[in-house]
Design a protein around this motif. Sequence first.
Motif, mmCIF file in Angstrom:
data_model
loop_
_atom_site.group_PDB
_atom_site.id
_atom_site.type_symbol
_atom_site.label_atom_id
_atom_site.label_comp_id
_atom_site.label_asym_id
_atom_site.label_seq_id
_atom_site.Cartn_x
_atom_site.Cartn_y
_atom_site.Cartn_z
ATOM 1 N N ASP A 45 -49.499 159.517 64.831
ATOM 2 C CA ASP A 45 -49.339 158.081 64.598
ATOM 3 C C ASP A 45 -47.962 157.695 64.076
ATOM 4 N N THR A 46 -47.246 158.632 63.473
ATOM 5 C CA THR A 46 -45.962 158.280 62.859
ATOM 6 C C THR A 46 -44.764 159.060 63.390
ATOM 7 N N ILE A 47 -44.990 160.072 64.223
ATOM 8 C CA ILE A 47 -43.893 160.900 64.721
ATOM 9 C C ILE A 47 -43.893 160.908 66.240
ATOM 10 N N SER A 48 -42.747 160.575 66.808
ATOM 11 C CA SER A 48 -42.567 160.606 68.259
ATOM 12 C C SER A 48 -41.264 161.326 68.578
ATOM 13 N N ILE A 49 -41.236 161.956 69.747
ATOM 14 C CA ILE A 49 -40.022 162.605 70.219
ATOM 15 C C ILE A 49 -39.508 161.803 71.409
ATOM 16 N N MET A 50 -38.260 161.375 71.308
ATOM 17 C CA MET A 50 -37.609 160.664 72.401
ATOM 18 C C MET A 50 -36.748 161.669 73.158
ATOM 19 N N PHE A 51 -37.182 162.007 74.359
ATOM 20 C CA PHE A 51 -36.387 162.870 75.218
ATOM 21 C C PHE A 51 -35.554 161.947 76.103
ATOM 22 N N LEU A 52 -34.239 162.069 75.990
ATOM 23 C CA LEU A 52 -33.304 161.183 76.679
ATOM 24 C C LEU A 52 -32.465 161.993 77.664
ATOM 25 N N THR A 53 -32.195 161.422 78.844
ATOM 26 C CA THR A 53 -31.281 162.125 79.744
ATOM 27 C C THR A 53 -29.981 162.359 78.982
ATOM 28 N N GLU A 54 -29.283 163.430 79.352
ATOM 29 C CA GLU A 54 -28.026 163.732 78.660
ATOM 30 C C GLU A 54 -27.071 162.545 78.704
ATOM 31 N N THR A 59 -24.763 157.998 74.961
ATOM 32 C CA THR A 59 -24.423 156.625 74.560
ATOM 33 C C THR A 59 -24.745 156.362 73.091
ATOM 34 N N PHE A 60 -25.457 157.290 72.435
ATOM 35 C CA PHE A 60 -25.832 157.135 71.038
ATOM 36 C C PHE A 60 -24.900 157.877 70.083
ATOM 37 N N SER A 61 -24.024 158.718 70.626
ATOM 38 C CA SER A 61 -23.149 159.527 69.778
ATOM 39 C C SER A 61 -21.862 159.844 70.517
ATOM 40 N N GLU A 62 -20.777 159.894 69.779
ATOM 41 C CA GLU A 62 -19.500 160.275 70.377
ATOM 42 C C GLU A 62 -19.344 161.793 70.484
ATOM 43 N N ARG A 63 -20.278 162.540 69.905
ATOM 44 C CA ARG A 63 -20.228 164.002 69.969
ATOM 45 C C ARG A 63 -20.818 164.495 71.287
ATOM 46 N N PRO A 64 -20.310 165.617 71.795
ATOM 47 C CA PRO A 64 -20.837 166.136 73.066
ATOM 48 C C PRO A 64 -22.236 166.718 72.909
ATOM 49 N N VAL A 65 -22.994 166.670 73.991
ATOM 50 C CA VAL A 65 -24.316 167.282 74.031
ATOM 51 C C VAL A 65 -24.119 168.794 74.094
ATOM 52 N N PRO A 66 -24.835 169.561 73.261
ATOM 53 C CA PRO A 66 -24.702 171.018 73.316
ATOM 54 C C PRO A 66 -25.100 171.539 74.702
ATOM 55 N N LYS A 67 -24.375 172.506 75.172
ATOM 56 C CA LYS A 67 -24.638 173.065 76.499
ATOM 57 C C LYS A 67 -25.217 174.464 76.388
ATOM 58 N N GLY A 68 -26.131 174.772 77.281
ATOM 59 C CA GLY A 68 -26.604 176.131 77.495
ATOM 60 C C GLY A 68 -27.191 176.864 76.320
ATOM 61 N N ASP A 69 -26.433 177.810 75.804
ATOM 62 C CA ASP A 69 -26.970 178.755 74.834
ATOM 63 C C ASP A 69 -26.700 178.379 73.379
ATOM 64 N N THR A 70 -26.568 177.105 73.095
ATOM 65 C CA THR A 70 -26.373 176.667 71.715
ATOM 66 C C THR A 70 -27.661 176.067 71.173
ATOM 67 N N THR A 71 -27.776 176.040 69.846
ATOM 68 C CA THR A 71 -28.932 175.432 69.195
ATOM 69 C C THR A 71 -28.427 174.460 68.146
ATOM 70 N N GLN A 72 -28.853 173.224 68.216
ATOM 71 C CA GLN A 72 -28.483 172.223 67.234
ATOM 72 C C GLN A 72 -29.580 172.015 66.203
ATOM 73 N N VAL A 73 -30.833 172.193 66.654
ATOM 74 C CA VAL A 73 -31.960 171.896 65.781
ATOM 75 C C VAL A 73 -33.170 172.721 66.212
ATOM 76 N N LEU A 74 -33.974 173.118 65.242
ATOM 77 C CA LEU A 74 -35.289 173.694 65.513
ATOM 78 C C LEU A 74 -36.298 172.711 64.938
ATOM 79 N N VAL A 75 -37.228 172.273 65.744
ATOM 80 C CA VAL A 75 -38.223 171.308 65.292
ATOM 81 C C VAL A 75 -39.489 172.076 64.904
#
Length: 134
Positions: A45-54, A59-75
């Motif tokens: 009821d309170t948590i949703s995941i927004m999967f957005l095309t790269e 358009t939400f950040s000036e930082r590049p999207v991590p590519k391939g074998d990198t990890t930014q976050v573990l959920v």
Amino acid sequence: MKINQIYVNLPVKNIQETKAFWTNLGFSVNEQISDERAVCIIMNDTISIMFLTEEFFETFSERPVPKGDTTQVLVAIGLDSREEVDQVVNAAVANGATQHEEPQDHGWMYQNSFWDINGHGWNVIFADPSQIPS
């Protein structure tokens, strides 16, 4: 202050494949805020995941999207039993995910994990805080 909702935003390559993956695991979609650029997967009821095309994600950040074998976050997501943890991970693997590591049983907490079809890491846990050793 109390947060009333959480939306986690994650970049993906293919919205339709991502939508199929998560609905095959038993999660539902908020169609009101989903389209060809984004799919909103409802965790509860309170948590949703927004999967957005790269492209849309960028358009939400000036930082590049991590590519391939990198990890930014573990959920990490918590479920109500060890059985549910394994059911979700097994369903994920059956739908194209890969096992992240072997399940870990700490007595009071059980964890299993997977990399989804987009390379995002998910730790799935059941915890009983009343069993934490003192």
